[in-house]
Design a protein around this motif. Structure first.
Motif, PDB file in Angstrom:
ATOM      1  N   TRP A  10      -1.041  62.913  89.327  1.00 32.32           N
ATOM      2  CA  TRP A  10      -0.385  63.781  88.353  1.00 32.32           C
ATOM      3  C   TRP A  10       0.038  62.993  87.123  1.00 32.32           C
ATOM      4  O   TRP A  10      -0.066  63.488  85.997  1.00 32.32           O
ATOM      5  CB  TRP A  10       0.800  64.504  88.986  1.00 32.32           C
ATOM      6  CG  TRP A  10       0.334  65.665  89.809  1.00 32.32           C
ATOM      7  CD1 TRP A  10       0.402  65.789  91.168  1.00 32.32           C
ATOM      8  CD2 TRP A  10      -0.321  66.836  89.333  1.00 32.32           C
ATOM      9  NE1 TRP A  10      -0.178  66.974  91.553  1.00 32.32           N
ATOM     10  CE2 TRP A  10      -0.626  67.644  90.452  1.00 32.32           C
ATOM     11  CE3 TRP A  10      -0.687  67.295  88.077  1.00 32.32           C
ATOM     12  CZ2 TRP A  10      -1.268  68.873  90.346  1.00 32.32           C
ATOM     13  CZ3 TRP A  10      -1.331  68.528  87.970  1.00 32.32           C
ATOM     14  CH2 TRP A  10      -1.607  69.299  89.089  1.00 32.32           C
ATOM     15  N   ASP A  11       0.521  61.765  87.317  1.00 36.69           N
ATOM     16  CA  ASP A  11       0.853  60.916  86.170  1.00 36.69           C
ATOM     17  C   ASP A  11      -0.386  60.676  85.314  1.00 36.69           C
ATOM     18  O   ASP A  11      -0.342  60.768  84.087  1.00 36.69           O
ATOM     19  CB  ASP A  11       1.421  59.567  86.628  1.00 36.69           C
ATOM     20  CG  ASP A  11       2.827  59.672  87.179  1.00 36.69           C
ATOM     21  OD1 ASP A  11       3.488  60.713  86.964  1.00 36.69           O
ATOM     22  OD2 ASP A  11       3.271  58.707  87.840  1.00 36.69           O
ATOM     23  N   TYR A  12      -1.481  60.365  85.977  1.00 40.99           N
ATOM     24  CA  TYR A  12      -2.732  60.095  85.263  1.00 40.99           C
ATOM     25  C   TYR A  12      -3.212  61.347  84.521  1.00 40.99           C
ATOM     26  O   TYR A  12      -3.638  61.266  83.377  1.00 40.99           O
ATOM     27  CB  TYR A  12      -3.795  59.602  86.250  1.00 40.99           C
ATOM     28  CG  TYR A  12      -5.123  59.369  85.589  1.00 40.99           C
ATOM     29  CD1 TYR A  12      -5.320  58.290  84.740  1.00 40.99           C
ATOM     30  CD2 TYR A  12      -6.177  60.256  85.785  1.00 40.99           C
ATOM     31  CE1 TYR A  12      -6.532  58.089  84.110  1.00 40.99           C
ATOM     32  CE2 TYR A  12      -7.395  60.061  85.160  1.00 40.99           C
ATOM     33  CZ  TYR A  12      -7.563  58.972  84.326  1.00 40.99           C
ATOM     34  OH  TYR A  12      -8.757  58.786  83.688  1.00 40.99           O
ATOM     35  N   GLU A  53      -6.850  72.599  83.328  1.00 40.98           N
ATOM     36  CA  GLU A  53      -6.630  73.504  84.469  1.00 40.98           C
ATOM     37  C   GLU A  53      -7.949  74.087  84.964  1.00 40.98           C
ATOM     38  O   GLU A  53      -8.142  74.256  86.169  1.00 40.98           O
ATOM     39  CB  GLU A  53      -5.651  74.623  84.098  1.00 40.98           C
ATOM     40  CG  GLU A  53      -5.213  75.439  85.285  1.00 40.98           C
ATOM     41  CD  GLU A  53      -4.609  74.623  86.427  1.00 40.98           C
ATOM     42  OE1 GLU A  53      -4.911  74.931  87.599  1.00 40.98           O
ATOM     43  OE2 GLU A  53      -3.838  73.678  86.165  1.00 40.98           O
ATOM     44  N   ARG A 111      -4.093  72.051  78.085  1.00 41.29           N
ATOM     45  CA  ARG A 111      -3.678  72.413  79.442  1.00 41.29           C
ATOM     46  C   ARG A 111      -4.694  73.348  80.102  1.00 41.29           C
ATOM     47  O   ARG A 111      -5.017  73.183  81.277  1.00 41.29           O
ATOM     48  CB  ARG A 111      -2.302  73.066  79.433  1.00 41.29           C
ATOM     49  CG  ARG A 111      -1.182  72.094  79.189  1.00 41.29           C
ATOM     50  CD  ARG A 111       0.153  72.830  79.066  1.00 41.29           C
ATOM     51  NE  ARG A 111       1.227  71.899  78.880  1.00 41.29           N
ATOM     52  CZ  ARG A 111       2.036  71.477  79.854  1.00 41.29           C
ATOM     53  NH1 ARG A 111       1.868  71.909  81.079  1.00 41.29           N
ATOM     54  NH2 ARG A 111       2.994  70.622  79.593  1.00 41.29           N
ATOM     55  N   ARG A 153      -4.872  66.194  73.850  1.00 40.91           N
ATOM     56  CA  ARG A 153      -4.116  66.791  72.738  1.00 40.91           C
ATOM     57  C   ARG A 153      -4.361  66.033  71.444  1.00 40.91           C
ATOM     58  O   ARG A 153      -4.523  66.640  70.383  1.00 40.91           O
ATOM     59  CB  ARG A 153      -2.624  66.812  73.071  1.00 40.91           C
ATOM     60  CG  ARG A 153      -2.259  67.939  73.997  1.00 40.91           C
ATOM     61  CD  ARG A 153      -0.836  67.915  74.468  1.00 40.91           C
ATOM     62  NE  ARG A 153       0.155  67.663  73.431  1.00 40.91           N
ATOM     63  CZ  ARG A 153       1.429  67.441  73.701  1.00 40.91           C
ATOM     64  NH1 ARG A 153       1.866  67.418  74.944  1.00 40.91           N
ATOM     65  NH2 ARG A 153       2.275  67.217  72.722  1.00 40.91           N
ATOM     66  N   GLY A 208      -1.411  63.698  83.396  1.00 41.49           N
ATOM     67  CA  GLY A 208      -0.526  63.860  82.247  1.00 41.49           C
ATOM     68  C   GLY A 208      -0.971  63.001  81.076  1.00 41.49           C
ATOM     69  O   GLY A 208      -0.959  63.437  79.918  1.00 41.49           O
ATOM     70  N   GLU A 209      -1.403  61.777  81.374  1.00 38.19           N
ATOM     71  CA  GLU A 209      -1.935  60.895  80.334  1.00 38.19           C
ATOM     72  C   GLU A 209      -3.216  61.477  79.733  1.00 38.19           C
ATOM     73  O   GLU A 209      -3.424  61.419  78.518  1.00 38.19           O
ATOM     74  CB  GLU A 209      -2.221  59.508  80.911  1.00 38.19           C
ATOM     75  CG  GLU A 209      -1.001  58.737  81.337  1.00 38.19           C
ATOM     76  CD  GLU A 209      -1.344  57.509  82.166  1.00 38.19           C
ATOM     77  OE1 GLU A 209      -2.526  57.090  82.186  1.00 38.19           O
ATOM     78  OE2 GLU A 209      -0.423  56.970  82.813  1.00 38.19           O
ATOM     79  N   GLN A 210      -4.057  62.032  80.589  1.00 42.02           N
ATOM     80  CA  GLN A 210      -5.299  62.646  80.113  1.00 42.02           C
ATOM     81  C   GLN A 210      -5.004  63.835  79.199  1.00 42.02           C
ATOM     82  O   GLN A 210      -5.680  64.039  78.201  1.00 42.02           O
ATOM     83  CB  GLN A 210      -6.165  63.106  81.294  1.00 42.02           C
ATOM     84  CG  GLN A 210      -6.732  61.983  82.118  1.00 42.02           C
ATOM     85  CD  GLN A 210      -7.625  61.080  81.300  1.00 42.02           C
ATOM     86  OE1 GLN A 210      -8.624  61.511  80.742  1.00 42.02           O
ATOM     87  NE2 GLN A 210      -7.256  59.823  81.198  1.00 42.02           N
ATOM     88  N   GLN A 211      -3.982  64.594  79.554  1.00 39.21           N
ATOM     89  CA  GLN A 211      -3.615  65.736  78.729  1.00 39.21           C
ATOM     90  C   GLN A 211      -3.148  65.267  77.345  1.00 39.21           C
ATOM     91  O   GLN A 211      -3.523  65.854  76.330  1.00 39.21           O
ATOM     92  CB  GLN A 211      -2.522  66.552  79.398  1.00 39.21           C
ATOM     93  CG  GLN A 211      -2.134  67.768  78.585  1.00 39.21           C
ATOM     94  CD  GLN A 211      -0.940  68.477  79.139  1.00 39.21           C
ATOM     95  OE1 GLN A 211      -0.647  68.406  80.315  1.00 39.21           O
ATOM     96  NE2 GLN A 211      -0.236  69.183  78.289  1.00 39.21           N
ATOM     97  N   LEU A 212      -2.340  64.224  77.307  1.00 38.90           N
ATOM     98  CA  LEU A 212      -1.891  63.687  76.015  1.00 38.90           C
ATOM     99  C   LEU A 212      -3.069  63.200  75.182  1.00 38.90           C
ATOM    100  O   LEU A 212      -3.130  63.427  73.972  1.00 38.90           O
ATOM    101  CB  LEU A 212      -0.877  62.564  76.225  1.00 38.90           C
ATOM    102  CG  LEU A 212       0.476  62.976  76.787  1.00 38.90           C
ATOM    103  CD1 LEU A 212       1.340  61.751  77.074  1.00 38.90           C
ATOM    104  CD2 LEU A 212       1.190  63.929  75.836  1.00 38.90           C
ATOM    105  N   ASN A 231      -1.507  72.187  72.501  1.00 44.13           N
ATOM    106  CA  ASN A 231      -0.972  71.890  73.830  1.00 44.13           C
ATOM    107  C   ASN A 231      -1.561  72.845  74.874  1.00 44.13           C
ATOM    108  O   ASN A 231      -2.038  72.407  75.928  1.00 44.13           O
ATOM    109  CB  ASN A 231       0.553  72.001  73.798  1.00 44.13           C
ATOM    110  CG  ASN A 231       1.199  71.535  75.077  1.00 44.13           C
ATOM    111  OD1 ASN A 231       0.542  71.086  76.008  1.00 44.13           O
ATOM    112  ND2 ASN A 231       2.508  71.658  75.134  1.00 44.13           N
TER     113      ASN A 231
END
Length: 177
Positions: A101-103, A137, A133, A112, A105-109, A129
């Motif tokens: 999940w941390d990773y 998803e 997502r 973006r 989150g980095e991919q999402q940033l 954003n």
């Protein structure tokens, strides 16, 4: 070894021995057991940003996002046994899942940032954003559905169906009233 002996019972020392390297060498490259499992997953999902960056030069943003999703999911279709094993381990290990999940989150940033450049909007723009997502998803949902079906249907086909649902209005969105 994880498949044969199970994830939890397999020790880093046993992995080092099987790989014919010292434990200290193994720990230098993989500080934890979950980093071994996540390395292939992370290497594969890193393709998302690469493929998106390449494809968005020639395609509309939404098609480039689709191509990036397909590139990541291709590994599941090419080596379903390994992908199912990795996903099974992630399902069993809270620590590995948390790191995942941390990773993600980095991919999402990262996505973006890429989307803001392509769309000419700020990174904190709600549309940027939400687009990031939704794209991730679709990727995660396709992988989850694929795993639940034990790889019996192509993950790409699953992702295509999810994208069609989004485009056709087959998905219910929250309404503020």
């Amino acid at each position: 070894m994880f498949k044969k002996d199970g994830y939890e019972p397999t020790t880093m020392e046993a992995v080092a021995e099987a790989a014919e390297i010292s434990p200290s060498t193994l720990y230098r490259y993989f500080p934890t057991k979950d980093s071994i499992v996540l390395s292939s997953f992370m290497g594969n999902t890193a393709k998302f940003a690469e493929v998106f960056a390449l494809r968005v030069k020639d395609l509309p943003v939404e098609r480039a996002l689709g191509e990036a999703i397909f590139a990541v999911l291709a590994v599941e279709d090419e080596d379903p046994e390994r992908a199912l094993l990795v996903r099974s381990i992630l399902g069993q290990s809270p620590v590995a899942r948390a790191r995942l999940w941390d990773y993600m989150g980095e991919q999402q940033l990262q996505l973006r940032t890429q989307l803001s450049e392509c769309l000419g909007k700020k990174e904190d723009d709600p549309a940027v954003n939400l687009t990031a997502r939704i794209a991730l998803e679709v990727l995660l949902a396709a992988a989850d559905i694929w795993r639940a079906q034990k790889g019996s249907v192509s993950s790409r086909e699953t992702a295509e169906n999810l994208m069609r649902l989004l485009r056709s209005g087959g998905v219910v969105y929250p309404d503020a009233g």
